[in-house]
Scaffold this motif. Structure first.
Motif, mmCIF file in Angstrom:
data_model
loop_
_atom_site.group_PDB
_atom_site.id
_atom_site.type_symbol
_atom_site.label_atom_id
_atom_site.label_comp_id
_atom_site.label_asym_id
_atom_site.label_seq_id
_atom_site.Cartn_x
_atom_site.Cartn_y
_atom_site.Cartn_z
ATOM 1 N N GLN A 181 -7.111 7.858 49.559
ATOM 2 C CA GLN A 181 -7.542 6.893 50.567
ATOM 3 C C GLN A 181 -8.763 6.121 50.075
ATOM 4 O OE1 GLN A 181 -5.963 6.395 53.598
ATOM 5 N NE2 GLN A 181 -4.415 7.843 52.904
ATOM 6 N N TRP A 182 -8.839 4.853 50.485
ATOM 7 C CA TRP A 182 -10.045 4.072 50.218
ATOM 8 C C TRP A 182 -11.140 4.504 51.177
ATOM 9 C CZ3 TRP A 182 -10.253 0.956 46.061
ATOM 10 C CH2 TRP A 182 -9.043 0.473 45.522
ATOM 11 N N ASP A 183 -12.361 4.508 50.689
ATOM 12 C CA ASP A 183 -13.495 4.852 51.537
ATOM 13 C C ASP A 183 -14.601 3.843 51.295
ATOM 14 O OD1 ASP A 183 -14.861 6.646 53.398
ATOM 15 O OD2 ASP A 183 -16.189 7.073 51.716
ATOM 16 N N ILE A 184 -15.312 3.506 52.355
ATOM 17 C CA ILE A 184 -16.421 2.553 52.243
ATOM 18 C C ILE A 184 -17.725 3.305 52.437
ATOM 19 C CG2 ILE A 184 -16.394 1.884 54.689
ATOM 20 C CD1 ILE A 184 -16.917 -1.039 53.678
ATOM 21 N N SER A 185 -18.746 2.937 51.683
ATOM 22 C CA SER A 185 -19.992 3.695 51.667
ATOM 23 C C SER A 185 -20.756 3.604 52.984
ATOM 24 C CB SER A 185 -20.887 3.215 50.516
ATOM 25 O OG SER A 185 -21.148 1.819 50.630
ATOM 26 N N SER A 186 -20.527 2.550 53.759
ATOM 27 C CA SER A 186 -21.160 2.437 55.072
ATOM 28 C C SER A 186 -20.361 1.461 55.922
ATOM 29 C CB SER A 186 -22.613 1.947 54.948
ATOM 30 O OG SER A 186 -22.647 0.649 54.393
ATOM 31 N N SER A 187 -20.509 1.593 57.228
ATOM 32 C CA SER A 187 -19.831 0.676 58.137
ATOM 33 C C SER A 187 -20.371 -0.729 57.884
ATOM 34 C CB SER A 187 -20.088 1.099 59.587
ATOM 35 O OG SER A 187 -19.292 0.365 60.472
ATOM 36 N N TYR A 188 -19.513 -1.680 57.601
ATOM 37 C CA TYR A 188 -20.011 -2.939 57.066
ATOM 38 C C TYR A 188 -19.415 -4.188 57.726
ATOM 39 C CZ TYR A 188 -21.663 -6.209 53.470
ATOM 40 O OH TYR A 188 -22.258 -7.243 52.809
ATOM 41 N N CYS A 189 -18.089 -4.342 57.696
ATOM 42 C CA CYS A 189 -17.454 -5.548 58.225
ATOM 43 C C CYS A 189 -17.015 -5.321 59.673
ATOM 44 C CB CYS A 189 -16.243 -5.946 57.377
ATOM 45 S SG CYS A 189 -16.670 -6.398 55.685
ATOM 46 N N HIS A 190 -17.542 -6.121 60.586
ATOM 47 C CA HIS A 190 -17.309 -5.900 62.008
ATOM 48 C C HIS A 190 -16.640 -7.121 62.635
ATOM 49 C CE1 HIS A 190 -19.736 -2.244 61.832
ATOM 50 N NE2 HIS A 190 -20.514 -2.937 61.013
ATOM 51 N N ARG A 191 -15.640 -6.856 63.485
ATOM 52 C CA ARG A 191 -14.839 -7.913 64.111
ATOM 53 C C ARG A 191 -15.692 -8.748 65.044
ATOM 54 N NH1 ARG A 191 -11.703 -11.467 64.090
ATOM 55 N NH2 ARG A 191 -9.531 -11.455 64.672
ATOM 56 N N THR A 192 -15.550 -10.054 64.963
ATOM 57 C CA THR A 192 -16.243 -10.965 65.886
ATOM 58 C C THR A 192 -15.230 -11.894 66.521
ATOM 59 O OG1 THR A 192 -16.671 -12.556 64.109
ATOM 60 C CG2 THR A 192 -18.385 -10.927 64.563
ATOM 61 N N ASP A 193 -15.552 -12.374 67.723
ATOM 62 C CA ASP A 193 -14.673 -13.367 68.347
ATOM 63 C C ASP A 193 -15.207 -14.766 68.048
ATOM 64 O OD1 ASP A 193 -16.775 -13.899 70.089
ATOM 65 O OD2 ASP A 193 -15.744 -13.162 71.869
ATOM 66 N N SER A 194 -14.551 -15.772 68.596
ATOM 67 C CA SER A 194 -14.906 -17.163 68.285
ATOM 68 C C SER A 194 -16.298 -17.548 68.772
ATOM 69 C CB SER A 194 -13.870 -18.119 68.888
ATOM 70 O OG SER A 194 -13.781 -17.932 70.293
ATOM 71 N N SER A 195 -16.861 -16.779 69.708
ATOM 72 C CA SER A 195 -18.202 -17.083 70.237
ATOM 73 C C SER A 195 -19.291 -16.240 69.595
ATOM 74 C CB SER A 195 -18.220 -16.868 71.764
ATOM 75 O OG SER A 195 -17.295 -17.725 72.403
#
Length: 389
Positions: free
Chosen positions: A186-200
């Motif tokens: 499995q891929w693992d990321i070193s820290s929580s990084y990319c977070h979903r945003t909405d258009s606003s």
């Protein structure tokens, strides 16, 4: 630097291989009698998951044969071996002309000796053969890296990695993060990084799906759960568009660092068919992960009769009992005349309107104002919570 668990995994597997070799149990991979179809001057483009150096054609085919994920090979005249996760059989018209390469579909080959077969191991593993046994060792990550992360490599070998960058619609938070192919495949990321945003520009903290049997409150307060780092998290679980059904809730690890982020605003939204049907925006300054949801912090809402001066009996995230969450009610009147705005049902309650085929159940009053619960209320499909900092 690689994590301790990953280093230990590699060390343990190397020790097993070394001991077996030293004890004389390792079998030489024989492929002299093997034969198959080789298409000279052709190459399969776009499906290579592993590149190996200094191998002849038959050795390259053998490496493919030992991996269930490998369906074909490209072999370069400089002895470079490319293992492909697909073949011309499944991808007709995908072969290109290239005089420096030859191509071969693994299904055309027979005559390999030994106990390793195509079905011995699982995807992402390689079969190693010994006189009395075979072992399967994870050698590749075959799934896409992580939600929101631009994949500079769709597939990688154990130990390979890259620096995370975020896709459009995702916002980077925190220090730079690295994505690494781990020893469990499995891929693992070193820290929580990319977070979903909405258009606003609202950052998604949680997305709850109705009827999936997960508790809303337990998910929200589950310290340490960070679905941004889960490579198996379905894409639709981070979307408010409900055209696809999500079987689990989504929770961002940002919830665990609430006080550090110190969000200025939080938005509570309900959706049906991908359309926001209810929103409540609250002042989150100097709050924690539960105190932000209160009457005194109310800034704006789609309900026309809900303000900081409205008559409100309960405005609570944890709710008045074990089944009702994110509860905003005006008055109790023996169930049939209860009046309120919103209630999230985590399980069966005491009133008739609490009943559901499956929980959680998201109820809200229609017509943008308070109403009699069970009479003036409708059920939403998705609950989402966002923040701004």
């Amino acid at each position: 630097m690689l994590g301790y668990r990953f280093q230990r995994y590699i060390w343990n597997n190397l020790m097993v291989l070394c001991l077996l070799v030293r004890s004389g149990n390792m079998i030489t991979n024989h492929c002299s009698s093997a034969h198959g179809t080789i298409a000279k001057g052709q190459r399969l483009d776009g499906y290579t998951f592993r590149t190996l150096e200094n191998l002849g054609t038959k050795q390259c085919v053998k490496e493919c044969f030992l991996r269930p994920s490998c369906l074909s090979i490209n072999h370069h005249i400089n002895m470079t071996c490319e293992l492909n996760m697909d073949s011309d059989t499944n991808q007709p018209g995908s072969l290109s002309q290239n005089i420096e390469y030859s191509y071969s579909n693994i299904d055309t080959w027979t005559g390999f000796s030994g106990n390793c077969t195509r079905s011995t191991c699982s995807a992402g593993q390689k079969c190693f053969e010994f006189t009395s046994t075979t072992i399967c060792v994870v050698t590749e990550c075959m799934n896409r890296p992580l939600l929101g992360v631009i994949a500079s490599m769709e597939h990688g070998s154990v130990g390979q990695g890259f620096q995370a960058t975020c896709k459009t619609g995702y916002e980077a938070r925190g220090n730079d993060a690295n994505v690494t192919c781990m020893g469990n495949g499995q891929w693992d990321i070193s820290s929580s990084y990319c977070h979903r945003t909405d258009s606003s520009g609202w950052i998604l903290l949680a997305r709850f799906g109705s009827g999936n049997s997960e508790s809303v409150l337990s998910t929200w307060t589950e310290t340490g759960r960070d679905d941004n780092r889960d490579a198996n998290m379905p894409d639709e679980c981070k979307e408010t568009n409900t055209s696809s059904v999500c079987t689990r809730h989504f929770r961002s690890g940002l919830i665990d660092v609430w006080e550090t982020l110190n969000p200025t605003q939080v938005k509570f939204s309900l959706y049906t068919s991908g359309i926001e049907v209810v929103y409540i925006i609250l002042n989150a300054t100097d709050s924690d992960l539960t105190s932000w949801f209160s009457k005194e912090r109310l800034l704006s809402t789609s309900f026309t009769d809900l303000t900081t001066t409205s008559k409100i009996r309960v405005f609570s995230l944890s709710g008045p009992n074990a089944s009702r969450r994110f509860y905003i009610h005006k008055s109790y009147a023996s169930c049939r005349n209860d009046i309120g705005w919103v209630q999230i049902m985590d399980g069966q309650g005491v009133c008739f309107y609490d009943t559901a085929v499956a929980y959680p159940k998201f109820m809200y009053s229609s017509n943008n104002q308070s109403g009699i619960v069970g009479t003036d209320t409708v059920v939403a499909e998705v609950l989402a919570i966002f923040m701004k900092t």
